[in-house]
Design a protein around this motif. Structure first.
Motif, PDB file in Angstrom:
ATOM      1  N   GLY A 149       1.273  -1.284   0.156  1.00  0.00           N
ATOM      2  CA  GLY A 149      -0.330   0.005  -0.251  1.00  0.00           C
ATOM      3  C   GLY A 149       0.869   0.688  -0.256  1.00  0.00           C
ATOM      4  O   GLY A 149       2.104   1.305   0.619  1.00  0.00           O
ATOM      5  N   GLU A 150       0.582   1.587  -1.221  1.00  0.00           N
ATOM      6  CA  GLU A 150       1.476   3.127  -1.234  1.00  0.00           C
ATOM      7  C   GLU A 150       0.682   4.228  -0.510  1.00  0.00           C
ATOM      8  O   GLU A 150       1.722   5.457  -0.410  1.00  0.00           O
ATOM      9  CB  GLU A 150       2.544   3.996  -2.884  1.00  0.00           C
ATOM     10  N   ASN A 151      -0.886   4.024  -0.757  1.00  0.00           N
ATOM     11  CA  ASN A 151      -0.917   5.271  -0.403  1.00  0.00           C
ATOM     12  C   ASN A 151      -2.341   4.612  -0.067  1.00  0.00           C
ATOM     13  O   ASN A 151      -3.486   4.730  -0.896  1.00  0.00           O
ATOM     14  CB  ASN A 151      -2.058   6.414  -1.742  1.00  0.00           C
ATOM     15  N   VAL A 152      -2.854   5.188   1.996  1.00  0.00           N
ATOM     16  CA  VAL A 152      -3.678   4.290   2.201  1.00  0.00           C
ATOM     17  C   VAL A 152      -5.160   5.402   3.784  1.00  0.00           C
ATOM     18  O   VAL A 152      -3.902   6.348   3.689  1.00  0.00           O
ATOM     19  CB  VAL A 152      -2.803   3.545   3.137  1.00  0.00           C
ATOM     20  N   ALA A 153      -5.713   4.823   3.545  1.00  0.00           N
ATOM     21  CA  ALA A 153      -6.708   5.823   4.335  1.00  0.00           C
ATOM     22  C   ALA A 153      -7.758   4.290   5.118  1.00  0.00           C
ATOM     23  O   ALA A 153      -7.733   3.729   5.201  1.00  0.00           O
ATOM     24  CB  ALA A 153      -7.618   6.550   3.575  1.00  0.00           C
ATOM     25  N   ASP A 154      -7.488   5.316   6.696  1.00  0.00           N
ATOM     26  CA  ASP A 154      -8.398   4.866   7.228  1.00  0.00           C
ATOM     27  C   ASP A 154      -9.495   5.452   7.692  1.00  0.00           C
ATOM     28  O   ASP A 154      -8.984   6.971   8.545  1.00  0.00           O
ATOM     29  CB  ASP A 154      -7.732   4.382   8.793  1.00  0.00           C
ATOM     30  N   ILE A 155     -10.713   5.126   7.285  1.00  0.00           N
ATOM     31  CA  ILE A 155     -12.328   6.008   7.636  1.00  0.00           C
ATOM     32  C   ILE A 155     -12.807   5.362   8.628  1.00  0.00           C
ATOM     33  O   ILE A 155     -13.242   4.290   8.888  1.00  0.00           O
ATOM     34  CB  ILE A 155     -12.975   6.160   5.985  1.00  0.00           C
ATOM     35  N   GLY A 156     -13.119   6.413   9.318  1.00  0.00           N
ATOM     36  CA  GLY A 156     -13.808   5.994  10.367  1.00  0.00           C
ATOM     37  C   GLY A 156     -12.766   5.452  11.324  1.00  0.00           C
ATOM     38  O   GLY A 156     -13.051   4.125  12.084  1.00  0.00           O
ATOM     39  N   CYS A 157     -11.789   5.816  12.033  1.00  0.00           N
ATOM     40  CA  CYS A 157     -10.157   5.030  12.531  1.00  0.00           C
ATOM     41  C   CYS A 157     -10.692   4.293  13.823  1.00  0.00           C
ATOM     42  O   CYS A 157      -9.508   3.702  14.411  1.00  0.00           O
ATOM     43  CB  CYS A 157      -9.118   5.412  11.750  1.00  0.00           C
ATOM     44  N   GLY A 158     -11.166   5.254  14.611  1.00  0.00           N
ATOM     45  CA  GLY A 158     -11.511   4.936  16.345  1.00  0.00           C
ATOM     46  C   GLY A 158     -10.269   4.478  16.672  1.00  0.00           C
ATOM     47  O   GLY A 158      -9.227   5.826  16.685  1.00  0.00           O
ATOM     48  N   THR A 159      -9.449   3.846  16.949  1.00  0.00           N
ATOM     49  CA  THR A 159      -7.873   3.864  17.963  1.00  0.00           C
ATOM     50  C   THR A 159      -6.957   4.154  16.892  1.00  0.00           C
ATOM     51  O   THR A 159      -6.303   3.856  17.215  1.00  0.00           O
ATOM     52  CB  THR A 159      -7.648   2.386  18.565  1.00  0.00           C
ATOM     53  N   ILE A 169       4.041  -1.746   8.565  1.00  0.00           N
ATOM     54  CA  ILE A 169       4.613  -3.066   6.771  1.00  0.00           C
ATOM     55  C   ILE A 169       4.807  -2.212   5.815  1.00  0.00           C
ATOM     56  O   ILE A 169       5.457  -2.753   5.109  1.00  0.00           O
ATOM     57  CB  ILE A 169       3.935  -3.694   6.915  1.00  0.00           C
ATOM     58  N   TRP A 170       4.706  -1.060   5.797  1.00  0.00           N
ATOM     59  CA  TRP A 170       4.898  -0.057   4.800  1.00  0.00           C
ATOM     60  C   TRP A 170       5.583   0.973   5.000  1.00  0.00           C
ATOM     61  O   TRP A 170       4.892   2.175   5.912  1.00  0.00           O
ATOM     62  CB  TRP A 170       3.511   0.322   3.535  1.00  0.00           C
ATOM     63  N   PRO A 171       6.343   1.602   3.553  1.00  0.00           N
ATOM     64  CA  PRO A 171       7.254   3.064   3.603  1.00  0.00           C
ATOM     65  C   PRO A 171       6.389   4.434   4.017  1.00  0.00           C
ATOM     66  O   PRO A 171       6.601   4.605   4.321  1.00  0.00           O
ATOM     67  CB  PRO A 171       8.259   2.925   2.682  1.00  0.00           C
ATOM     68  N   ASN A 172       5.245   4.551   3.438  1.00  0.00           N
ATOM     69  CA  ASN A 172       5.137   5.768   3.218  1.00  0.00           C
ATOM     70  C   ASN A 172       3.660   6.512   4.749  1.00  0.00           C
ATOM     71  O   ASN A 172       2.918   5.163   5.638  1.00  0.00           O
ATOM     72  CB  ASN A 172       3.684   5.908   1.771  1.00  0.00           C
ATOM     73  N   PRO A 173       2.890   7.295   4.778  1.00  0.00           N
ATOM     74  CA  PRO A 173       2.651   7.947   5.456  1.00  0.00           C
ATOM     75  C   PRO A 173       1.325   6.481   5.692  1.00  0.00           C
ATOM     76  O   PRO A 173       0.475   7.231   4.209  1.00  0.00           O
ATOM     77  CB  PRO A 173       2.357   9.285   6.282  1.00  0.00           C
ATOM     78  N   VAL A 174       0.307   7.225   6.230  1.00  0.00           N
ATOM     79  CA  VAL A 174      -1.860   6.874   6.129  1.00  0.00           C
ATOM     80  C   VAL A 174      -2.273   7.902   6.715  1.00  0.00           C
ATOM     81  O   VAL A 174      -1.939   8.435   8.044  1.00  0.00           O
ATOM     82  CB  VAL A 174      -1.538   4.864   6.916  1.00  0.00           C
ATOM     83  N   LEU A 175      -2.664   8.120   6.189  1.00  0.00           N
ATOM     84  CA  LEU A 175      -4.397   8.834   6.583  1.00  0.00           C
ATOM     85  C   LEU A 175      -5.368   8.568   7.031  1.00  0.00           C
ATOM     86  O   LEU A 175      -5.628   7.351   7.236  1.00  0.00           O
ATOM     87  CB  LEU A 175      -5.231   9.854   5.360  1.00  0.00           C
ATOM     88  N   ALA A 176      -5.601   8.892   8.837  1.00  0.00           N
ATOM     89  CA  ALA A 176      -7.027   8.112   9.566  1.00  0.00           C
ATOM     90  C   ALA A 176      -7.483   9.123   9.594  1.00  0.00           C
ATOM     91  O   ALA A 176      -7.149  10.480  10.470  1.00  0.00           O
ATOM     92  CB  ALA A 176      -6.119   7.305  10.542  1.00  0.00           C
ATOM     93  N   SER A 177      -8.959   8.713   9.537  1.00  0.00           N
ATOM     94  CA  SER A 177      -9.553   9.802   9.479  1.00  0.00           C
ATOM     95  C   SER A 177     -11.396   9.542  10.596  1.00  0.00           C
ATOM     96  O   SER A 177     -11.854   8.418  10.626  1.00  0.00           O
ATOM     97  CB  SER A 177     -10.084  10.124   8.351  1.00  0.00           C
ATOM     98  N   ASP A 178     -11.865  10.221  11.786  1.00  0.00           N
ATOM     99  CA  ASP A 178     -12.623   9.404  12.313  1.00  0.00           C
ATOM    100  C   ASP A 178     -13.406  10.886  12.563  1.00  0.00           C
ATOM    101  O   ASP A 178     -12.747  12.279  12.676  1.00  0.00           O
ATOM    102  CB  ASP A 178     -12.580   9.092  14.266  1.00  0.00           C
ATOM    103  N   ILE A 179     -15.518  10.690  12.242  1.00  0.00           N
ATOM    104  CA  ILE A 179     -16.366  11.686  12.012  1.00  0.00           C
ATOM    105  C   ILE A 179     -15.972  12.139  14.105  1.00  0.00           C
ATOM    106  O   ILE A 179     -17.023  13.829  14.756  1.00  0.00           O
ATOM    107  CB  ILE A 179     -17.911  11.427  12.445  1.00  0.00           C
ATOM    108  N   ASP A 180     -15.465  11.775  14.695  1.00  0.00           N
ATOM    109  CA  ASP A 180     -15.533  12.074  16.609  1.00  0.00           C
ATOM    110  C   ASP A 180     -14.608  11.880  16.466  1.00  0.00           C
ATOM    111  O   ASP A 180     -13.587  12.495  16.750  1.00  0.00           O
ATOM    112  CB  ASP A 180     -16.000  10.760  17.004  1.00  0.00           C
TER     113      ASP A 180
END
Length: 291
Positions: A149-159, A169-180
């Motif tokens: 995964g070179e471009n990964v997002a976690d929508i509704g990420c919780g923890t 496990i992968w080299p690039n930064p990951v975006l994590a978002s949550d509505i709360d």
């Protein structure tokens, strides 16, 4: 100190939200109010309040009548040290290469595993729930099959456990978002505890509605471990936000709801690649159809 809950149900989102707002103005005031849809397709909503003093039952009765809700059920909760309780119950979880644990089990981390530290006080959205466990298992399988995964997002990420797993496990930064906003604070704390500052970027957003997410799209992998209703509502944005040939890992879906979600996403440009059941929950691996 004892705490009390007051719970009721009624039909319709608008009425439920209005009742929740009215409940906040009750005296003595609740320390928190929740408004949730019952995920069974019935259109019923649950409204609840939490109190450190016994609530005004006459006032609750008037609110129930005014908003067409069932009578509130008031319960006194026993005094429990929830962090200590969770720490006792929160045994480590292995999901392929991933090992989810609390600091009290730091000595149990297997050599060579990808360790993910989640404190007991922040235990919602850990690998102990069948939905998150399934997402980690599918992620592990994708990686085993050679996907990076070179471009990964976690929508509704919780923890942010899924975002952190990808970042480990992968080299690039990951975006994590949550509505709360509170969940975003918890996610940032977990990111720091795992030494991933700058590797997982946490933002407050509903779905993909954040400048950081819009600028980074399209993604080659998106996690969305939420619930059936929000997942269905997210399908068109997922189609726009996942690149051709990219993947979506979806969970928060009861086993009997899985085919409905698959059907919606099939109509929004995805093929179902795999599904995995953990208890009553299904995790889906979908691939956006190549152009």
């Amino acid at each position: 100190m004892p705490t009390f809950t007051a719970l009721t149900t009624l039909s319709g989102q608008q009425s439920a939200e209005a009742l929740g707002e009215a409940l906040e103005r009750l005296v003595p005031e609740p320390t928190g109010v929740g408004v949730f849809e019952v995920e069974d397709g019935s259109g019923i909503w649950e409204v609840g309040g939490y109190f450190v003093e016994k609530p005004d039952e006459a006032g609750l009765a008037l609110l129930a009548v005014a908003f067409g809700a069932k009578p509130f059920v008031v319960s006194e909760l026993p005094e429990v040290d929830w962090v200590a309780h969770v720490r006792r119950e929160l045994s480590p979880v292995q999901a392929g290469r991933f090992f989810v644990y609390g600091s009290h089990d730091a000595d149990k981390v297997p050599e060579g595993s990808v360790a993910l530290l989640i404190e007991a006080a922040m235990a919602f959205g850990t690998g102990h729930h069948g939905t998150t466990l399934g997402c980690l298992q599918v992620l592990d399988q994708l990686a085993n099959n050679g996907f990076v995964g070179e471009n990964v997002a976690d929508i509704g990420c919780g923890t942010a456990v899924l975002a952190m797993a990808a970042a480990k496990i992968w080299p690039n930064p990951v975006l994590a978002s949550d509505i709360d906003a509170q969940a975003v604070d918890v996610a940032r704390a977990n990111v720091a505890s795992n030494g991933l500052d700058g590797r997982v970027i946490c933002v407050e957003a509903a779905g993909f509605d954040a400048p950081e997410l819009k600028q980074a799209a399209p993604f080659d992998l998106v996690f969305a471990n939420i619930l059936k209703g929000p997942l269905i509502g997210l399908a068109p944005d997922m189609d726009d936000s996942v690149k051709n040939g990219g993947y979506a890992i979806l969970s928060g879906i009861l086993n009997e709801q899985a085919q409905e979600v698959v059907n919606i996403y099939t109509h929004n440009g995805f093929d179902a690649i795999d599904r995995r059941e953990n208890g009553e929950w299904t995790t889906l691996l979908l691939r956006r159809k190549p152009a």
